[in-house]
Design an enzyme around this catalytic site. Structure first.
Site, PDB file in Angstrom:
ATOM      1  N   TYR A  43    -113.802 -51.321  76.743  1.00  0.00           N
ATOM      2  CA  TYR A  43    -113.179 -50.368  75.828  1.00  0.00           C
ATOM      3  C   TYR A  43    -113.482 -48.903  76.134  1.00  0.00           C
ATOM      4  O   TYR A  43    -112.987 -48.019  75.446  1.00  0.00           O
ATOM      5  CB  TYR A  43    -113.598 -50.687  74.386  1.00  0.00           C
ATOM      6  CG  TYR A  43    -113.208 -52.079  73.962  1.00  0.00           C
ATOM      7  CD1 TYR A  43    -111.875 -52.408  73.753  1.00  0.00           C
ATOM      8  CD2 TYR A  43    -114.165 -53.073  73.795  1.00  0.00           C
ATOM      9  CE1 TYR A  43    -111.507 -53.693  73.376  1.00  0.00           C
ATOM     10  CE2 TYR A  43    -113.800 -54.358  73.413  1.00  0.00           C
ATOM     11  CZ  TYR A  43    -112.479 -54.657  73.208  1.00  0.00           C
ATOM     12  OH  TYR A  43    -112.106 -55.931  72.842  1.00  0.00           O
TER      13      TYR A  43
ATOM     14  N   ASN B  22    -103.713 -49.595  66.025  1.00  0.00           N
ATOM     15  CA  ASN B  22    -104.447 -50.524  66.860  1.00  0.00           C
ATOM     16  C   ASN B  22    -105.016 -51.566  65.906  1.00  0.00           C
ATOM     17  O   ASN B  22    -106.053 -51.344  65.288  1.00  0.00           O
ATOM     18  CB  ASN B  22    -105.566 -49.825  67.636  1.00  0.00           C
ATOM     19  CG  ASN B  22    -106.295 -50.768  68.570  1.00  0.00           C
ATOM     20  OD1 ASN B  22    -106.231 -51.981  68.427  1.00  0.00           O
ATOM     21  ND2 ASN B  22    -107.013 -50.204  69.522  1.00  0.00           N
TER      22      ASN B  22
ATOM     23  N   PRO C 146    -110.513 -53.714  62.919  1.00  0.00           N
ATOM     24  CA  PRO C 146    -111.930 -54.075  62.938  1.00  0.00           C
ATOM     25  C   PRO C 146    -112.627 -53.807  64.268  1.00  0.00           C
ATOM     26  O   PRO C 146    -112.048 -53.950  65.341  1.00  0.00           O
ATOM     27  CB  PRO C 146    -111.930 -55.573  62.623  1.00  0.00           C
ATOM     28  CG  PRO C 146    -110.568 -56.049  62.959  1.00  0.00           C
ATOM     29  CD  PRO C 146    -109.647 -54.883  62.712  1.00  0.00           C
ATOM     30  N   ASN C 147    -113.857 -53.389  64.135  1.00  0.00           N
ATOM     31  CA  ASN C 147    -114.805 -53.150  65.224  1.00  0.00           C
ATOM     32  C   ASN C 147    -114.515 -51.899  66.045  1.00  0.00           C
ATOM     33  O   ASN C 147    -115.316 -51.543  66.910  1.00  0.00           O
ATOM     34  CB  ASN C 147    -114.928 -54.372  66.146  1.00  0.00           C
ATOM     35  CG  ASN C 147    -115.452 -55.575  65.402  1.00  0.00           C
ATOM     36  OD1 ASN C 147    -116.429 -55.475  64.668  1.00  0.00           O
ATOM     37  ND2 ASN C 147    -114.789 -56.703  65.555  1.00  0.00           N
TER      38      ASN C 147
ATOM     39  N   GLU D 295     -97.748 -49.792  68.694  1.00  0.00           N
ATOM     40  CA  GLU D 295     -98.956 -50.623  68.750  1.00  0.00           C
ATOM     41  C   GLU D 295     -99.760 -50.191  69.985  1.00  0.00           C
ATOM     42  O   GLU D 295     -99.222 -50.157  71.092  1.00  0.00           O
ATOM     43  CB  GLU D 295     -98.540 -52.087  68.859  1.00  0.00           C
ATOM     44  CG  GLU D 295     -99.649 -53.077  68.927  1.00  0.00           C
ATOM     45  CD  GLU D 295     -99.138 -54.517  69.052  1.00  0.00           C
ATOM     46  OE1 GLU D 295     -99.970 -55.385  69.347  1.00  0.00           O
ATOM     47  OE2 GLU D 295     -97.924 -54.765  68.870  1.00  0.00           O
TER      48      GLU D 295
ATOM     49  N   ASP E 193     -96.477 -58.141  57.533  1.00  0.00           N
ATOM     50  CA  ASP E 193     -95.569 -58.069  56.385  1.00  0.00           C
ATOM     51  C   ASP E 193     -95.602 -56.695  55.732  1.00  0.00           C
ATOM     52  O   ASP E 193     -94.578 -56.185  55.291  1.00  0.00           O
ATOM     53  CB  ASP E 193     -95.904 -59.154  55.366  1.00  0.00           C
ATOM     54  CG  ASP E 193     -95.511 -60.554  55.835  1.00  0.00           C
ATOM     55  OD1 ASP E 193     -94.826 -60.679  56.880  1.00  0.00           O
ATOM     56  OD2 ASP E 193     -95.897 -61.523  55.148  1.00  0.00           O
TER      57      ASP E 193
ATOM     58  N   HIS F 107    -103.389 -50.623  72.295  1.00  0.00           N
ATOM     59  CA  HIS F 107    -104.590 -51.396  72.627  1.00  0.00           C
ATOM     60  C   HIS F 107    -105.309 -50.695  73.766  1.00  0.00           C
ATOM     61  O   HIS F 107    -104.680 -50.310  74.761  1.00  0.00           O
ATOM     62  CB  HIS F 107    -104.235 -52.828  73.023  1.00  0.00           C
ATOM     63  CG  HIS F 107    -103.584 -53.582  71.924  1.00  0.00           C
ATOM     64  ND1 HIS F 107    -104.289 -54.088  70.857  1.00  0.00           N
ATOM     65  CD2 HIS F 107    -102.283 -53.879  71.698  1.00  0.00           C
ATOM     66  CE1 HIS F 107    -103.450 -54.673  70.024  1.00  0.00           C
ATOM     67  NE2 HIS F 107    -102.224 -54.553  70.505  1.00  0.00           N
ATOM     68  N   LEU F 108    -106.599 -50.507  73.617  1.00  0.00           N
ATOM     69  CA  LEU F 108    -107.395 -49.841  74.648  1.00  0.00           C
ATOM     70  C   LEU F 108    -107.430 -50.651  75.944  1.00  0.00           C
ATOM     71  O   LEU F 108    -107.290 -50.099  77.034  1.00  0.00           O
ATOM     72  CB  LEU F 108    -108.819 -49.623  74.138  1.00  0.00           C
ATOM     73  CG  LEU F 108    -108.948 -48.636  72.967  1.00  0.00           C
ATOM     74  CD1 LEU F 108    -110.271 -48.831  72.259  1.00  0.00           C
ATOM     75  CD2 LEU F 108    -108.790 -47.229  73.459  1.00  0.00           C
ATOM     76  N   SER F 109    -107.622 -51.949  75.813  1.00  0.00           N
ATOM     77  CA  SER F 109    -107.690 -52.817  76.988  1.00  0.00           C
ATOM     78  C   SER F 109    -106.317 -53.434  77.243  1.00  0.00           C
ATOM     79  O   SER F 109    -105.448 -53.438  76.365  1.00  0.00           O
ATOM     80  CB  SER F 109    -108.732 -53.922  76.781  1.00  0.00           C
ATOM     81  OG  SER F 109    -108.322 -54.796  75.744  1.00  0.00           O
TER      82      SER F 109
ATOM     83  N   ARG G  43    -106.484 -60.453  79.615  1.00  0.00           N
ATOM     84  CA  ARG G  43    -107.675 -61.003  78.965  1.00  0.00           C
ATOM     85  C   ARG G  43    -107.421 -62.449  78.546  1.00  0.00           C
ATOM     86  O   ARG G  43    -106.490 -63.095  79.014  1.00  0.00           O
ATOM     87  CB  ARG G  43    -108.042 -60.109  77.778  1.00  0.00           C
ATOM     88  CG  ARG G  43    -108.410 -58.691  78.258  1.00  0.00           C
ATOM     89  CD  ARG G  43    -108.926 -57.824  77.179  1.00  0.00           C
ATOM     90  NE  ARG G  43    -110.174 -58.366  76.656  1.00  0.00           N
ATOM     91  CZ  ARG G  43    -110.711 -57.958  75.514  1.00  0.00           C
ATOM     92  NH1 ARG G  43    -110.126 -57.026  74.787  1.00  0.00           N
ATOM     93  NH2 ARG G  43    -111.840 -58.470  75.086  1.00  0.00           N
TER      94      ARG G  43
ATOM     95  N   ARG H 226    -119.709 -50.450  72.020  1.00  0.00           N
ATOM     96  CA  ARG H 226    -119.248 -51.841  72.097  1.00  0.00           C
ATOM     97  C   ARG H 226    -118.534 -52.096  73.424  1.00  0.00           C
ATOM     98  O   ARG H 226    -117.514 -51.481  73.718  1.00  0.00           O
ATOM     99  CB  ARG H 226    -118.283 -52.135  70.948  1.00  0.00           C
ATOM    100  CG  ARG H 226    -117.683 -53.509  71.014  1.00  0.00           C
ATOM    101  CD  ARG H 226    -116.636 -53.715  69.943  1.00  0.00           C
ATOM    102  NE  ARG H 226    -116.044 -55.028  70.108  1.00  0.00           N
ATOM    103  CZ  ARG H 226    -114.764 -55.284  69.944  1.00  0.00           C
ATOM    104  NH1 ARG H 226    -113.924 -54.334  69.588  1.00  0.00           N
ATOM    105  NH2 ARG H 226    -114.297 -56.500  70.117  1.00  0.00           N
TER     106      ARG H 226
ATOM    107  N   ARG I 146    -105.289 -63.579  73.236  1.00  0.00           N
ATOM    108  CA  ARG I 146    -104.998 -62.166  73.010  1.00  0.00           C
ATOM    109  C   ARG I 146    -103.577 -61.784  73.444  1.00  0.00           C
ATOM    110  O   ARG I 146    -103.136 -60.668  73.191  1.00  0.00           O
ATOM    111  CB  ARG I 146    -106.005 -61.280  73.746  1.00  0.00           C
ATOM    112  CG  ARG I 146    -107.419 -61.423  73.218  1.00  0.00           C
ATOM    113  CD  ARG I 146    -108.346 -60.422  73.876  1.00  0.00           C
ATOM    114  NE  ARG I 146    -109.728 -60.725  73.623  1.00  0.00           N
ATOM    115  CZ  ARG I 146    -110.408 -60.345  72.526  1.00  0.00           C
ATOM    116  NH1 ARG I 146    -109.807 -59.643  71.598  1.00  0.00           N
ATOM    117  NH2 ARG I 146    -111.678 -60.671  72.386  1.00  0.00           N
TER     118      ARG I 146
ATOM    119  N   ALA J 286    -108.580 -57.012  66.492  1.00  0.00           N
ATOM    120  CA  ALA J 286    -108.567 -58.478  66.396  1.00  0.00           C
ATOM    121  C   ALA J 286    -107.477 -59.006  65.461  1.00  0.00           C
ATOM    122  O   ALA J 286    -107.007 -60.131  65.634  1.00  0.00           O
ATOM    123  CB  ALA J 286    -109.933 -58.975  65.950  1.00  0.00           C
TER     124      ALA J 286
ATOM    125  N   HIS K 216    -103.768 -60.657  66.492  1.00  0.00           N
ATOM    126  CA  HIS K 216    -103.472 -62.046  66.791  1.00  0.00           C
ATOM    127  C   HIS K 216    -103.511 -62.947  65.566  1.00  0.00           C
ATOM    128  O   HIS K 216    -103.287 -64.148  65.694  1.00  0.00           O
ATOM    129  CB  HIS K 216    -104.485 -62.572  67.823  1.00  0.00           C
ATOM    130  CG  HIS K 216    -104.914 -61.525  68.792  1.00  0.00           C
ATOM    131  ND1 HIS K 216    -104.069 -61.009  69.751  1.00  0.00           N
ATOM    132  CD2 HIS K 216    -106.080 -60.849  68.916  1.00  0.00           C
ATOM    133  CE1 HIS K 216    -104.712 -60.080  70.436  1.00  0.00           C
ATOM    134  NE2 HIS K 216    -105.927 -59.954  69.948  1.00  0.00           N
TER     135      HIS K 216
END
Length: 169
Positions: free
Chosen positions: A45, A97, A32-33, A121, A110, A123-125, A130, A40, A134, A100, A103
């Protein structure tokens, strides 16, 4: 250089490249996002769009001679469905990625466990620099690896790894 030696070296390089590229079908999944990348929170990001990242990855995959697909959704159910479809599509490797959902999503965890496809996995940040919430991921213990905090370059590094990854028997 001796033409016979040059031909032998070229053949050896081809064999090495063929053996390095064990993943032939790679899927990138974004949560998402991430469709809002570029606008954003650019300080967090970056300014590159998701379409730009995906286009660059598609070009790298094409150069490597592998099948590449990318998928993004804001819906957890759609992401679970796509992970399950990856199993039916015989995807060799996933770069994900979860955003959100990192977490919160036991359902996506599953699904990844059920299909048994190795994944990295991304993650940009730097999620560990953070907010405390997170720091917890439902995916990390299943992942072959995690790349966090390297911005869009993290996707390229994950693809490079996927191209060289081989399941250990």
């Amino acid at each position: 250089m001796n033409p016979i030696l040059a031909a032998a070296l070229q053949e050896q390089r081809s064999i090495i490249r063929a053996n390095m590229t064990t993943a032939k079908n790679i899927l990138v999944i974004n949560g998402p996002n991430l469709n809002l990348l570029g606008s954003r929170e650019p300080d967090q990001y970056g300014t590159e769009t998701l379409k730009g990242i995906e286009a660059r990855l598609a070009g790298l995959a094409k150069q490597a001679g592998v099948r590449f697909a990318a998928y993004q959704s804001n819906s957890e159910a759609d992401l679970v469905d796509r992970i399950q479809q990856a199993g039916r599509d015989k995807v060799d490797f996933i770069i994900i990625n979860p955003a959100a959902y990192t977490h919160t999503s036991v359902a996506m965890r599953d699904a990844l466990a059920a299909v048994g496809i190795p994944f990295v996995e991304v993650h940009l940040s730097n999620v560990f620099a953070r907010e405390t919430f997170r720091h917890q991921s439902y995916f990390t213990d299943l992942a072959v690896g995690i790349i966090s905090g390297l911005g869009a370059k993290g996707y390229e590094l994950a693809l490079e790894f996927a191209l060289q990854y081989s399941k250990r028997g």
